[in-house]
Design an enzyme around this catalytic site. Structure first.
Site, PDB file in Angstrom:
ATOM      1  N   SER A 144       0.862  -1.191   0.000  1.00 44.73           N
ATOM      2  CA  SER A 144       0.000   0.000   0.000  1.00 44.73           C
ATOM      3  C   SER A 144       0.892   1.232   0.000  1.00 44.73           C
ATOM      4  O   SER A 144       2.041   1.169   0.454  1.00 44.73           O
ATOM      5  CB  SER A 144      -0.860   0.025   1.269  1.00 44.73           C
ATOM      6  N   TYR A 161      -1.488  -1.050  10.107  1.00 46.17           N
ATOM      7  CA  TYR A 161      -1.551  -1.157   8.631  1.00 46.17           C
ATOM      8  C   TYR A 161      -0.237  -0.649   8.031  1.00 46.17           C
ATOM      9  O   TYR A 161       0.360  -1.311   7.179  1.00 46.17           O
ATOM     10  CB  TYR A 161      -2.744  -0.338   8.121  1.00 46.17           C
TER      11      TYR A 161
HETATM   12  N1  LIG Z   1      -8.773  -0.235  -1.617  1.00 48.76           N
HETATM   13  C1  LIG Z   1      -7.695   0.532  -1.448  1.00 48.76           C
HETATM   14  O1  LIG Z   1      -7.764   1.771  -1.548  1.00 48.76           O
HETATM   15  C2  LIG Z   1      -6.364  -0.097  -1.149  1.00 48.76           C
HETATM   16  C3  LIG Z   1      -5.243   0.735  -1.096  1.00 48.76           C
HETATM   17  C4  LIG Z   1      -3.996   0.184  -0.828  1.00 48.76           C
HETATM   18  C5  LIG Z   1      -3.875  -1.179  -0.635  1.00 48.76           C
HETATM   19  N2  LIG Z   1      -4.981  -1.960  -0.688  1.00 48.76           N
HETATM   20  C6  LIG Z   1      -4.784  -3.396  -0.464  1.00 48.76           C
HETATM   21  O2  LIG Z   1      -5.421  -4.126  -1.494  1.00 48.76           O
HETATM   22  C7  LIG Z   1      -5.777  -5.418  -0.999  1.00 48.76           C
HETATM   23  C8  LIG Z   1      -7.224  -5.721  -1.369  1.00 48.76           C
HETATM   24  O3  LIG Z   1      -8.054  -4.824  -0.672  1.00 48.76           O
HETATM   25  P1  LIG Z   1      -9.493  -4.338  -1.195  1.00 48.76           P
HETATM   26  O4  LIG Z   1      -9.448  -2.880  -1.258  1.00 48.76           O
HETATM   27  O5  LIG Z   1      -9.918  -5.123  -2.361  1.00 48.76           O
HETATM   28  O6  LIG Z   1     -10.363  -4.711   0.098  1.00 48.76           O
HETATM   29  P2  LIG Z   1     -11.589  -5.682   0.306  1.00 48.76           P
HETATM   30  O7  LIG Z   1     -12.612  -5.485  -0.763  1.00 48.76           O
HETATM   31  O8  LIG Z   1     -11.971  -5.490   1.729  1.00 48.76           O
HETATM   32  O9  LIG Z   1     -10.947  -7.147   0.105  1.00 48.76           O
HETATM   33  C9  LIG Z   1     -10.127  -7.734   1.064  1.00 48.76           C
HETATM   34  C10 LIG Z   1     -10.010  -9.205   0.705  1.00 48.76           C
HETATM   35  O10 LIG Z   1      -9.146  -9.850   1.655  1.00 48.76           O
HETATM   36  C11 LIG Z   1      -9.759 -11.061   2.041  1.00 48.76           C
HETATM   37  N3  LIG Z   1      -9.353 -11.466   3.379  1.00 48.76           N
HETATM   38  C12 LIG Z   1      -9.340 -10.715   4.510  1.00 48.76           C
HETATM   39  N4  LIG Z   1      -8.955 -11.473   5.553  1.00 48.76           N
HETATM   40  C13 LIG Z   1      -8.709 -12.722   5.059  1.00 48.76           C
HETATM   41  C14 LIG Z   1      -8.300 -13.942   5.643  1.00 48.76           C
HETATM   42  N5  LIG Z   1      -8.045 -14.052   6.954  1.00 48.76           N
HETATM   43  N6  LIG Z   1      -8.160 -15.026   4.843  1.00 48.76           N
HETATM   44  C15 LIG Z   1      -8.425 -14.954   3.508  1.00 48.76           C
HETATM   45  N7  LIG Z   1      -8.813 -13.805   2.898  1.00 48.76           N
HETATM   46  C16 LIG Z   1      -8.965 -12.721   3.683  1.00 48.76           C
HETATM   47  C17 LIG Z   1     -11.262 -10.766   1.995  1.00 48.76           C
HETATM   48  O11 LIG Z   1     -11.988 -11.971   1.819  1.00 48.76           O
HETATM   49  P3  LIG Z   1     -12.885 -12.712   2.906  1.00 48.76           P
HETATM   50  O12 LIG Z   1     -13.427 -11.685   3.852  1.00 48.76           O
HETATM   51  O13 LIG Z   1     -13.949 -13.385   2.071  1.00 48.76           O
HETATM   52  O14 LIG Z   1     -11.971 -13.695   3.537  1.00 48.76           O
HETATM   53  C18 LIG Z   1     -11.341  -9.933   0.740  1.00 48.76           C
HETATM   54  O15 LIG Z   1     -11.431 -10.775  -0.384  1.00 48.76           O
HETATM   55  C19 LIG Z   1      -5.483  -5.401   0.492  1.00 48.76           C
HETATM   56  O16 LIG Z   1      -4.241  -6.026   0.760  1.00 48.76           O
HETATM   57  C20 LIG Z   1      -5.394  -3.919   0.802  1.00 48.76           C
HETATM   58  O17 LIG Z   1      -4.586  -3.643   1.932  1.00 48.76           O
HETATM   59  C21 LIG Z   1      -6.217  -1.466  -0.934  1.00 48.76           C
END
Ligand SMILES: NC(=O)c1ccc[n+]([C@@H]2O[C@H](COP(=O)([O-])OP(=O)(O)OC[C@H]3O[C@@H](n4cnc5c(N)ncnc54)[C@H](OP(=O)(O)O)[C@@H]3O)[C@@H](O)[C@H]2O)c1
Length: 257
Positions: A144, A161
């Site tokens: 991130s 985080y």
């Molecule tokens: N959105 C942003 O602005 C942003 C910015 C920087 C970085 N990121 C990074 O991008 C990645 C994806 O995030 P997103 O924005 O798509 O968020 P999201 O929609 O909340 O997705 C998070 C995913 O992680 C999975 N997850 C969480 N805990 C888990 C566990 N214990 N075991 C297996 N799967 C797990 C969730 O699936 P389940 O709940 O079904 O397990 C879900 O599929 C993350 O690493 C996040 O830190 C996002």
């Protein structure tokens, strides 16, 4: 186009039930790969698998927790039994807990570090040996922009985080050095702000944050759906065959201002 072609490849995507993970899985399939969809929410994975299969690619939905060694081991075995190989690992599962060192509990801390860092360790632990055997692998770790940038506003503080995403970059460097000679590249991606479940009810509802983001960010807006996929595809394909240990920010220029 052929440098980015993924036909015949198998991509293992963690967090495939969420926003950015599901988008990346769709993009892998669009470029020809078969996909393994891993996360805890089974119904979502199965719905996405159906959607991807309707496009002519194969998709395997496996529910499990990235922090649970047995779940990860079983999912990797199921992927190997089904497809015979895993070529791409997208370590994307993650959570973004709010809080400072003063407000976070040890349980909050451990949970975030386990999902964001230990999860990548476990998937890599069980997938790297298969990649080494075939002398081919592309590992993409989602970090991130918050590995580097933080906020003094208490409502935006995310100390665990910040720490976990900085750890992802360290893990990426270590693995990259160890495995390049085996033709396995390991890189990380640093998204800034994208709408997903993680952000839609938090950062996207925080008017002051959103206004200041749009004012400061050279792009004057958050990332749009699909705008992370180009970087993920690049690092997952032969287009990046001599690129390893890199961290690519996908941030609309946010980090340079
Ligand atoms: N959105 C942003 O602005 C942003 C910015 C920087 C970085 N990121 C990074 O991008 C990645 C994806 O995030 P997103 O924005 O798509 O968020 P999201 O929609 O909340 O997705 C998070 C995913 O992680 C999975 N997850 C969480 N805990 C888990 C566990 N214990 N075991 C297996 N799967 C797990 C969730 O699936 P389940 O709940 O079904 O397990 C879900 O599929 C993350 O690493 C996040 O830190 C996002």
């Amino acid at each position: 186009m052929s440098l980015f072609e993924l036909t015949g490849k198998v991509a293992f995507v963690t967090g495939a039930s969420g926003g950015l993970g599901a988008d990346a899985a769709r993009a892998y399939a669009e470029y020809g790969a078969d996909v393994v969809l891993f996360a805890r929410r089974k119904e979502r994975l199965e719905a996405l698998a159906k959607e991807i299969e309707a496009t002519g690619r194969r998709a395997l939905a496996v529910d499990g927790d990235v922090t649970n060694e047995d779940d990860v081991k079983a999912a990797v075995q199921k992927a190997i039994d089904t497809f015979g190989h895993i070529d791409i690992l997208l370590n994307n599962a993650g959570v973004a807990a709010a809080g400072t060192v003063e407000t976070l509990t040890i349980e909050n801390w451990d949970k975030s570090m386990d999902i964001n860092v230990k999860g990548m360790f476990l998937t890599s632990k069980y997938i790297v040996p298969h990649m080494r055997k075939q002398k081919y692998g592309k590992i993409v770790n989602i970090a991130s922009i918050n590995a580097l940038l933080a906020s003094k506003d208490p409502s935006l503080s995310r100390h665990v985080y910040n720490a976990s995403k900085a750890a992802v970059r360290g893990l990426t460097a270590g693995m990259a050095a160890s495995y390049m000679a085996e033709n396995i590249t390991v890189n990380s991606v640093g998204p800034a702000l994208f709408e997903s479940e993680m952000t839609e009810n938090t950062l996207f509802k925080h008017e002051a944050f959103l206004n200041s983001y749009n004012t400061i960010c050279p792009a004057s807006r958050p990332g749009k759906k699909g705008e992370l996929n180009g970087t993920i595809l690049y690092l997952s394909s032969d287009a990046s065959s001599y690129v390893t240990a890199q961290h690519i920010l996908v941030d609309g220029g946010m980090a340079i201002v």
